[in-house]
Design a protein around this motif. Structure first.
Motif, PDB file in Angstrom:
ATOM      1  N   GLY A 150       0.820  -1.199   0.000  1.00  0.00           N
ATOM      2  CA  GLY A 150       0.000   0.000   0.000  1.00  0.00           C
ATOM      3  C   GLY A 150       0.854   1.250   0.000  1.00  0.00           C
ATOM      4  N   SER A 172      -0.270   4.064   1.411  1.00  0.00           N
ATOM      5  CA  SER A 172      -0.560   4.671   2.704  1.00  0.00           C
ATOM      6  C   SER A 172      -0.718   3.554   3.727  1.00  0.00           C
ATOM      7  N   PRO A 204      -1.720   3.699   6.987  1.00  0.00           N
ATOM      8  CA  PRO A 204      -3.014   3.717   7.685  1.00  0.00           C
ATOM      9  C   PRO A 204      -4.156   3.201   6.821  1.00  0.00           C
ATOM     10  N   GLN A 205      -4.226   3.628   5.553  1.00  0.00           N
ATOM     11  CA  GLN A 205      -5.316   3.190   4.690  1.00  0.00           C
ATOM     12  C   GLN A 205      -5.224   1.706   4.389  1.00  0.00           C
ATOM     13  N   LEU A 240      -6.568  -0.130   7.346  1.00  0.00           N
ATOM     14  CA  LEU A 240      -8.023  -0.042   7.411  1.00  0.00           C
ATOM     15  C   LEU A 240      -8.679  -0.962   6.382  1.00  0.00           C
ATOM     16  N   ASP A 241      -8.097  -1.017   5.183  1.00  0.00           N
ATOM     17  CA  ASP A 241      -8.632  -1.908   4.154  1.00  0.00           C
ATOM     18  C   ASP A 241      -8.504  -3.365   4.574  1.00  0.00           C
ATOM     19  N   LYS A 273       1.593   8.401  11.481  1.00  0.00           N
ATOM     20  CA  LYS A 273       0.767   7.350  10.893  1.00  0.00           C
ATOM     21  C   LYS A 273      -0.364   6.953  11.839  1.00  0.00           C
ATOM     22  N   ARG A 301      -3.039   9.643  11.779  1.00  0.00           N
ATOM     23  CA  ARG A 301      -3.908   9.539  10.601  1.00  0.00           C
ATOM     24  C   ARG A 301      -4.858   8.358  10.734  1.00  0.00           C
ATOM     25  N   LEU A 302      -4.369   7.270  11.325  1.00  0.00           N
ATOM     26  CA  LEU A 302      -5.228   6.105  11.534  1.00  0.00           C
ATOM     27  C   LEU A 302      -6.379   6.445  12.470  1.00  0.00           C
ATOM     28  N   SER A 312      -9.251   8.209  10.866  1.00  0.00           N
ATOM     29  CA  SER A 312      -9.937   7.523   9.774  1.00  0.00           C
ATOM     30  C   SER A 312     -10.621   6.234  10.180  1.00  0.00           C
ATOM     31  N   SER A 313     -10.288   5.694  11.344  1.00  0.00           N
ATOM     32  CA  SER A 313     -10.781   4.373  11.711  1.00  0.00           C
ATOM     33  C   SER A 313     -12.220   4.404  12.188  1.00  0.00           C
ATOM     34  N   ARG A 363     -16.105   7.958  13.587  1.00  0.00           N
ATOM     35  CA  ARG A 363     -14.660   7.895  13.380  1.00  0.00           C
ATOM     36  C   ARG A 363     -13.969   8.140  14.715  1.00  0.00           C
TER      37      ARG A 363
END
Length: 295
Positions: A87, A89, A91-92, A95-96, A124, A127-128, A131-132, A273
């Protein structure tokens, strides 16, 4: 439930592994360690450099997953697995992967730059947290729970608003399930003042009145827990007073097996979130025990 463990093979600190296994052991959950490796940019025609990068990323991912399995093997009573993904990112990508695994919790460690024994939020992790949609648990730097460590007490930051009351019921349900006690804490932080003594005296009166009000709200919450079946030795409450967040946290006694539960900001526009408000962020950064941040 599956606990997603963000695993970094290049960090000496295994606090996140310890915390993930402690949480899994407490609730008979499984741990799935995931390492995120860099992803190559898409190209119309793959050249030698791109192929070499993809080969390196694959080897790095497989080596990381193998190392994660070795570390998790030190906790043989916990069912675990390890994998890797690519990935751009981290964090993304986490999450995925959490969505793919239907994970109910993400566990991360603190940055190497942070002080030993404290929670340190990296960019990181920050940011997580923004977004989580699932709770995120953060281990202090150098955290160790032992081969049989379990969660024995949860400390809940109690604000007395509707969001905290909702979080209280969720925390109570978890504590009953894992056979842990529950401590409710309201933080009364008041900085030093340079104002005239007459004004300072008025401020002190307001501060003391706020403490009395917080104590009454805590007692109401304790009575609510009693109605849910908690006994006197399973629940406690306290107002942590200090001239800074660090001093307020230091006023509290902490033991091995403690976790701190913090609700995300009630003023965030990012519904569902994990968004830390200013107070919650200060609590997290001064915590000497693992922190569970809940939307």
């Amino acid at each position: 439930m599956t606990i997603l463990l963000a695993f970094s093979p290049h960090q000496d600190d295994t606090g996140a592994v310890e915390l993930a296994c402690q949480l899994a052991r407490s609730n008979n959950d499984t741990v799935h360690a995931v390492t995120v490796v860099p992803q190559a940019w898409p190209t119309a025609v793959a050249g030698d450099t791109d192929r070499d990068f993809k080969l390196w990323a694959k080897e790095e991912g497989e080596w990381s997953a193998s190392k994660a399995r070795d570390v998790l093997a030190e906790h043989p009573d916990v069912v675990s697995e390890a994998s890797w993904c690519a990935g751009r990112s981290v964090p993304q990508a986490l999450l995925d992967r959490a969505a793919e695994l239907d994970a109910g919790l993400i566990v991360v460690g603190s940055g190497d730059e942070g002080p030993h024994g404290k929670v340190f939020l990296t960019s990181k992790t920050d940011r997580l947290l923004h977004s989580s949609g699932v709770p995120v648990a953060i281990a202090p730097q150098g955290y160790w729970c032992g081969p049989t460590g379990r969660v024995t007490r949860a400390t809940l930051g109690f604000r007395g608003d509707d969001a905290t009351w909702s979080l209280l019921d969720r925390a109570a349900e978890i504590c009953r399930r894992v056979d842990a006690s529950l401590r409710l804490v309201t933080y009364a932080v008041r900085g030093r003042t340079m104002r005239p003594s007459t004004v300072s005296g008025a401020e002190e009166m307001v501060h003391q009145q706020w403490i009395r009000q917080a104590t009454a709200e805590l007692q109401e919450a304790v009575e609510h827990l009693h109605s849910l079946g908690f006994t006197d030795d399973q629940v406690s409450s306290e107002v942590a007073v200090g001239t800074s967040w660090g001093r307020a946290m230091d006023r509290l006694e902490w033991h091995r097996g403690d976790v701190l539960v913090v609700g995300s900001s009630s003023t965030s526009s990012l519904l569902q979130r994990v968004f830390l408000g200013s107070s919650a962020a200060k609590i997290v950064r001064n915590s000497p025990v693992p922190v569970l941040v809940v939307p």
